[in-house]
Design a protein around this motif. Sequence first.
Motif, PDB file in Angstrom:
ATOM      1  N   TYR A 232       6.379   6.527  -0.646  1.00 56.03           N
ATOM      2  CA  TYR A 232       7.518   6.495  -1.566  1.00 56.03           C
ATOM      3  C   TYR A 232       7.700   5.079  -2.142  1.00 56.03           C
ATOM      4  N   MET A 233       7.643   4.093  -1.261  1.00 57.57           N
ATOM      5  CA  MET A 233       7.832   2.706  -1.695  1.00 57.57           C
ATOM      6  C   MET A 233       6.715   2.279  -2.640  1.00 57.57           C
ATOM      7  N   LEU A 234       5.484   2.673  -2.325  1.00 59.71           N
ATOM      8  CA  LEU A 234       4.349   2.271  -3.164  1.00 59.71           C
ATOM      9  C   LEU A 234       4.431   2.914  -4.554  1.00 59.71           C
ATOM     10  N   ASN A 235       5.074   4.053  -4.638  1.00 65.72           N
ATOM     11  CA  ASN A 235       5.337   4.658  -5.946  1.00 65.72           C
ATOM     12  C   ASN A 235       6.274   3.782  -6.769  1.00 65.72           C
ATOM     13  N   LEU A 236       7.260   3.207  -6.089  1.00 67.23           N
ATOM     14  CA  LEU A 236       8.233   2.356  -6.786  1.00 67.23           C
ATOM     15  C   LEU A 236       7.588   1.087  -7.338  1.00 67.23           C
ATOM     16  N   THR A 237       6.493   0.645  -6.688  1.00 65.64           N
ATOM     17  CA  THR A 237       5.894  -0.631  -7.102  1.00 65.64           C
ATOM     18  C   THR A 237       4.655  -0.442  -7.963  1.00 65.64           C
ATOM     19  N   GLN A 238       4.358   0.811  -8.306  1.00 70.20           N
ATOM     20  CA  GLN A 238       3.165   1.104  -9.102  1.00 70.20           C
ATOM     21  C   GLN A 238       3.106   0.254 -10.377  1.00 70.20           C
ATOM     22  N   ASP A 239       4.199   0.252 -11.119  1.00 68.94           N
ATOM     23  CA  ASP A 239       4.256  -0.597 -12.323  1.00 68.94           C
ATOM     24  C   ASP A 239       5.051  -1.845 -11.995  1.00 68.94           C
TER      25      ASP A 239
ATOM     26  N   LYS B  74      -1.546  -4.777  -1.630  1.00 70.17           N
ATOM     27  CA  LYS B  74      -2.758  -5.535  -1.957  1.00 70.17           C
ATOM     28  C   LYS B  74      -3.664  -4.687  -2.863  1.00 70.17           C
ATOM     29  N   LYS B  75      -3.760  -3.398  -2.543  1.00 67.33           N
ATOM     30  CA  LYS B  75      -4.568  -2.502  -3.382  1.00 67.33           C
ATOM     31  C   LYS B  75      -4.010  -2.398  -4.788  1.00 67.33           C
ATOM     32  N   GLN B  76      -2.696  -2.467  -4.912  1.00 60.17           N
ATOM     33  CA  GLN B  76      -2.076  -2.417  -6.241  1.00 60.17           C
ATOM     34  C   GLN B  76      -2.221  -3.741  -6.995  1.00 60.17           C
ATOM     35  N   GLY B  77      -2.831  -4.725  -6.346  1.00 61.70           N
ATOM     36  CA  GLY B  77      -3.112  -5.990  -7.031  1.00 61.70           C
ATOM     37  C   GLY B  77      -2.034  -7.050  -6.891  1.00 61.70           C
ATOM     38  N   TYR B  78      -1.131  -6.838  -5.933  1.00 62.51           N
ATOM     39  CA  TYR B  78      -0.065  -7.829  -5.746  1.00 62.51           C
ATOM     40  C   TYR B  78      -0.522  -8.954  -4.829  1.00 62.51           C
TER      41      TYR B  78
END
Length: 299
Positions: A218-225, A256-260
């Motif tokens: 759920y949290m990773l969905n929030l940080t997608q963009d 990290k996978k999302q590039g942060y």
Amino acid sequence: MKQIALKIDVDTYRGTREGVPRLMETLQRHQAGATFFFTLGRDNMGRAIFRVFRKGYLQKVSRMSVVEHYGIKTLLYGTLLPAPNIGKRCRDILRSVKEAGFEVGIHCHDHIRWQDHVVHKDEAWTKRELERAIAVYRDVFGEEPHAHAAAGWQMNRHAFRLMQRLGFRYSSDSRGYAPFIPTWDGEIIACPQLPTTLPTLDELINRDGLTLDNLAEYMLNLTQDAPPTGHVFTLHAELEGGKWMPVFEQLLDGWKKQGYQLVAMQDYLAHLPTTCLPHHPVELREVDGRIGKLTVQRP
Ligand SMILES: [Zn+2]
């Protein structure tokens, strides 16, 4: 550059002794930066029992199994058991955090006192509480503090003014969506405010079908963009440094996978255009999953 600043609130004696070392180890393994904001005086958390008379308290307590996370002893400190002095008894742990290269800052002197009372207190009270925390900070770390993160996101006008007057490089006392310069009744307070932009895990758990199994997703969905100024995520030594560590590790991997880049607050600040941050008023408002009103950035 996509960044998430990790802001770690350390509220209790047990969180300092057990949660902090575990979090340091995990963050180092993930090569993540973070800022630890410490409670520096006595752990009077047991006095939270008096909140039982407040609206929503029992609901929240039953939603997240407080005894499991905080331990019976913590729930008695300052009432049936004497309140342990964190700054004195955990001095070595506090220093080890800074020595390991993590940024450190002030959360408060007495968490319960600040969180439950600051909103209604005057300048003298606010200054005294803050100065108590600063005195311990100086003694433990041998330097002046530069960062503050208010306990329970509770502030008053005097506290905001003190952030500026004491020359803090930034403070993180509010919930919001992007870094800003706060205003209070039109008064500009010239200390950058870095609000927490994401919900905390304890605000989400056991609501709307969210459990330990799907919380990270759920949290990773929030940080997608990623917003242009990144995110600030607040975690707790007592929770993510305890039983929720596996969820926290899923988040670290996912981000990290999302590039942060996972960074300390001061590194997040360094990438902001601090000379031209927008001005926003702050106000007290209810936030889903929390009891009472918090300091919130207004649009
Ligand atoms: Zn706290």
